[in-house]
Write a protein that holds these residues in place. Structure first.
Motif, PDB file in Angstrom:
ATOM      1  N   ASN A  23       6.615   5.757   5.088  1.00  0.00           N
ATOM      2  CA  ASN A  23       7.570   5.736   6.201  1.00  0.00           C
ATOM      3  C   ASN A  23       9.002   5.814   5.684  1.00  0.00           C
ATOM      4  OD1 ASN A  23       6.885   3.219   5.128  1.00  0.00           O
ATOM      5  ND2 ASN A  23       7.783   2.130   6.841  1.00  0.00           N
ATOM      6  N   SER A  24       9.165   5.776   4.364  1.00  0.00           N
ATOM      7  CA  SER A  24      10.494   5.972   3.783  1.00  0.00           C
ATOM      8  C   SER A  24      10.500   7.276   2.988  1.00  0.00           C
ATOM      9  CB  SER A  24      10.865   4.792   2.881  1.00  0.00           C
ATOM     10  OG  SER A  24      12.255   4.744   2.683  1.00  0.00           O
ATOM     11  N   PHE A 113      17.975   3.167  14.219  1.00  0.00           N
ATOM     12  CA  PHE A 113      18.409   3.210  12.825  1.00  0.00           C
ATOM     13  C   PHE A 113      19.939   3.274  12.788  1.00  0.00           C
ATOM     14  CE2 PHE A 113      19.003   5.155   8.612  1.00  0.00           C
ATOM     15  CZ  PHE A 113      18.208   4.307   7.854  1.00  0.00           C
ATOM     16  N   TYR A 157      12.329   1.534  13.156  1.00  0.00           N
ATOM     17  CA  TYR A 157      12.126   1.569  11.694  1.00  0.00           C
ATOM     18  C   TYR A 157      11.764   0.203  11.121  1.00  0.00           C
ATOM     19  CZ  TYR A 157      16.680  -0.553  10.560  1.00  0.00           C
ATOM     20  OH  TYR A 157      17.729  -1.429  10.424  1.00  0.00           O
ATOM     21  N   HIS A 185      10.254   8.367  12.559  1.00  0.00           N
ATOM     22  CA  HIS A 185       9.083   7.539  12.259  1.00  0.00           C
ATOM     23  C   HIS A 185       7.879   7.899  13.138  1.00  0.00           C
ATOM     24  CE1 HIS A 185      11.394   4.885   9.567  1.00  0.00           C
ATOM     25  NE2 HIS A 185      12.398   5.255  10.355  1.00  0.00           N
ATOM     26  N   TYR A 207      10.982  13.957   5.164  1.00  0.00           N
ATOM     27  CA  TYR A 207      10.641  13.330   3.874  1.00  0.00           C
ATOM     28  C   TYR A 207       9.761  12.089   4.033  1.00  0.00           C
ATOM     29  CZ  TYR A 207      15.119  11.150   5.253  1.00  0.00           C
ATOM     30  OH  TYR A 207      16.145  10.570   5.963  1.00  0.00           O
ATOM     31  N   LYS A 208       9.490  11.688   5.273  1.00  0.00           N
ATOM     32  CA  LYS A 208       8.631  10.515   5.475  1.00  0.00           C
ATOM     33  C   LYS A 208       7.178  10.979   5.625  1.00  0.00           C
ATOM     34  CE  LYS A 208      12.345   8.109   7.973  1.00  0.00           C
ATOM     35  NZ  LYS A 208      12.913   7.251   6.947  1.00  0.00           N
ATOM     36  N   ARG A 348      13.268  -4.745   4.537  1.00  0.00           N
ATOM     37  CA  ARG A 348      14.436  -4.453   5.356  1.00  0.00           C
ATOM     38  C   ARG A 348      15.066  -5.771   5.776  1.00  0.00           C
ATOM     39  NH1 ARG A 348      14.791  -0.666   3.110  1.00  0.00           N
ATOM     40  NH2 ARG A 348      14.477   1.497   3.656  1.00  0.00           N
ATOM     41  N   ARG A 354       7.865  -4.477   5.087  1.00  0.00           N
ATOM     42  CA  ARG A 354       7.473  -3.329   5.906  1.00  0.00           C
ATOM     43  C   ARG A 354       6.393  -2.526   5.188  1.00  0.00           C
ATOM     44  NH1 ARG A 354      11.622   1.418   7.661  1.00  0.00           N
ATOM     45  NH2 ARG A 354      11.575   1.792   5.442  1.00  0.00           N
ATOM     46  N   VAL A 394      19.266   0.677  -3.873  1.00  0.00           N
ATOM     47  CA  VAL A 394      18.485   1.266  -2.779  1.00  0.00           C
ATOM     48  C   VAL A 394      17.246   0.411  -2.586  1.00  0.00           C
ATOM     49  CG1 VAL A 394      17.140   3.272  -2.032  1.00  0.00           C
ATOM     50  CG2 VAL A 394      19.312   3.597  -3.242  1.00  0.00           C
TER      51      VAL A 394
HETATM   52  N1  LIG Z   1      16.363   8.504   3.242  1.00  0.00           N
HETATM   53  C1  LIG Z   1      16.316   7.416   2.432  1.00  0.00           C
HETATM   54  C2  LIG Z   1      16.913   7.444   1.181  1.00  0.00           C
HETATM   55  C3  LIG Z   1      16.857   6.332   0.337  1.00  0.00           C
HETATM   56  C4  LIG Z   1      16.190   5.207   0.771  1.00  0.00           C
HETATM   57  C5  LIG Z   1      15.604   5.144   1.987  1.00  0.00           C
HETATM   58  C6  LIG Z   1      15.683   6.239   2.852  1.00  0.00           C
HETATM   59  C7  LIG Z   1      15.108   6.191   4.197  1.00  0.00           C
HETATM   60  O1  LIG Z   1      14.768   7.200   4.738  1.00  0.00           O
HETATM   61  C8  LIG Z   1      15.017   4.901   4.847  1.00  0.00           C
HETATM   62  C9  LIG Z   1      14.338   4.987   6.175  1.00  0.00           C
HETATM   63  N2  LIG Z   1      15.071   5.794   7.141  1.00  0.00           N
HETATM   64  C10 LIG Z   1      14.056   3.650   6.792  1.00  0.00           C
HETATM   65  O2  LIG Z   1      13.502   3.643   7.884  1.00  0.00           O
HETATM   66  O3  LIG Z   1      14.336   2.619   6.230  1.00  0.00           O
END
Ligand SMILES: Nc1ccccc1C(=O)C[C@H](N)C(=O)O
Ligand SMILES: Cc1ncc(COP(=O)(O)O)c(C=O)c1O
Length: 395
Positions: A23-24, A113, A157, A185, A207-208, A348, A354, A394
């Motif tokens: 999911n990430s 988000f 998220y 998501h 990318y998820k 988170r 998560r 991160v």
């Molecule tokens: N693009 C990223 C780059 C670096 C670290 C996390 C992300 C995520 O996508 C986080 C995601 N949107 C989340 O729901 O927490």
């Protein structure tokens, strides 16, 4: 029936890792590595500039968009790829606002988000509009007749809470507003049907759950009733009707292609295109059914063996996407200890553990390993170690 053993085999899943963070960032489909290598060897290196025509780089944003369309209940020619999701949120929100002149209120929820809210705040500030943010459960009642745009992320998220897209879109329309959905998501995680919901705009990342790789391009969908009326606002040359006429004045392309901005990320699109091959024989009904089996089993397992955590997701699977979260006051350290033990979820703020369940490659063995690992770490207290408290840049 979808063969999920075959889809799991399509991924490189590192030895000794139970991966519950799709999911990430989704894992790498083996074919993506090969496709990118081939693209470099046969296209970029040999074709050079002619690759735009010969290898079809220029039309790739639309062709890949068509492949995503099937996964979100959209039709061919309705989705286009490019940029990051934050930029696509900006484009969709600004276009939706422009379609409701005289109305200046954007409604969203506090579970959205932050990037979506930041984009809305910036737009509201520059246009003299108002962003109203209410609790997720208060959204329906907050849809009033002064609303221009309802802007929601379908699956939260943090909690995994899933909004009722059909009902909320209908409510927004009754109030004379437009509905914009962020599917970050949802796409590849649940059975999205934008056409059935009669939504107006949708955006999402790849990318998820679509496994396009870090920095893979985002997508944008415009309902056909708006496609030739929506103003892109962020007017780039590749969204022009005739980019290579080099006309100094902007004239939008027909349909959703006007939402293209600049040069597409060709290498990233090659990886994503290969990642989408995995979806060819997947039914969304099977995907959803498997997601529910996995998330229900995880909740039951954790609740039976981890008394120190509390469920932070809806218990009813109909109200949930494909992720589950639990709260623990020392959630960060607990997650770091879990990751060190080879079970990768994420944390988170302020206290959320998560876990994403991607039906394409996760199975009940993953669920069992994650439950056992979490139970052990909480039981033996091994999370309470100095090194698990060091915050990374991160998370
Ligand atoms: N693009 C990223 C780059 C670096 C670290 C996390 C992300 C995520 O996508 C986080 C995601 N949107 C989340 O729901 O927490
Ligand atoms: C719902 C949602 N919107 C927006 C974003 C930001 O997307 P991007 O970093 O691709 O602009 C994310 C994740 O990063 C997200 O989960």
């Amino acid at each position: 029936m979808t063969d999920f053993t075959a889809t799991r085999r399509a991924f490189h899943l590192p030895q000794g890792i139970t991966y519950l963070d799709g999911n990430s960032l989704g894992p790498m489909p083996v074919a993506a590595r090969d496709r990118v290598a081939r693209m470099m060897a046969d296209e970029w290196s040999e074709m050079l500039i002619t690759g735009w025509n010969k290898a079809g780089w220029y039309v790739q944003p639309r062709k890949v968009g068509d492949r995503i369309a099937r996964l979100i209940g959209a039709g061919p020619g309705q989705v286009v790829m490019g940029d990051t999701l934050s930029i696509k949120v900006f484009q969709a929100l600004s276009a939706a606002l422009a379609l409701r002149p005289g109305r200046r209120v954007i409604l969203s929820d506090s579970g959205n988000f932050p990037s979506d809210l930041y984009v809305a705040q910036g737009l509201a500030h520059s246009l003299g509009a108002e962003l109203r943010v209410v609790a997720p459960e208060a959204v329906e009642a907050a849809i009033t007749d002064d609303l221009a745009v309802l802007m929601l992320t379908e699956v939260d998220y943090r909690t995994g809470r899933r909004h009722d897209m059909d009902a909320l879109t209908a409510r927004a329309h009754d109030a004379g507003a437009l509905a914009l959905w962020d599917l970050a998501h949802s796409a590849g995680a649940v059975d999205v049907d934008l056409t059935a919901a009669d939504a107006d705009f949708a955006v999402g990342c790849t990318y998820k759950y679509l496994n396009g790789g870090p920095g893979a391009p985002a997508f944008i969908w415009t309902h056909p009733r708006h496609a030739d009326a929506a103003q892109p606002i962020l007017q780039g040359w590749m969204g022009h009707d005739a980019p290579f006429a080099f006309d100094p004045d902007y004239r939008p392309a027909t349909g959703v292609e006007r939402m293209r901005v600049g040069t597409p990320p060709v290498i990233a699109l090659a990886a994503l295109d290969a990642a989408l091959d995995v979806w060819d024989d997947v039914s969304l009904a099977d995907l959803r059914a498997r997601s529910i089996v996995l998330t229900q089993a995880f909740i039951a397992g954790v609740e039976a063996s981890c008394p120190d955590v509390t469920l932070n997701s809806p218990r009813d699977p109909a109200l949930r996407g494909s992720q589950v979260s639990f709260c623990h006051p020392q959630g960060y350290a607990v997650m770091q200890a879990l990751i060190a033990a080879g079970i990768v979820g994420d944390f988170r703020a302020p206290d959320v553990l998560r876990f994403g369940f991607a039906p394409l490659y996760n199975d009940l063995d993953d669920v069992e390993r994650a439950v056992d690992g979490l139970a052990r770490i909480l039981r033996d207290g091994s999370w309470n170690d100095e090194r698990f408290h060091q915050r990374a840049a991160v998370t």
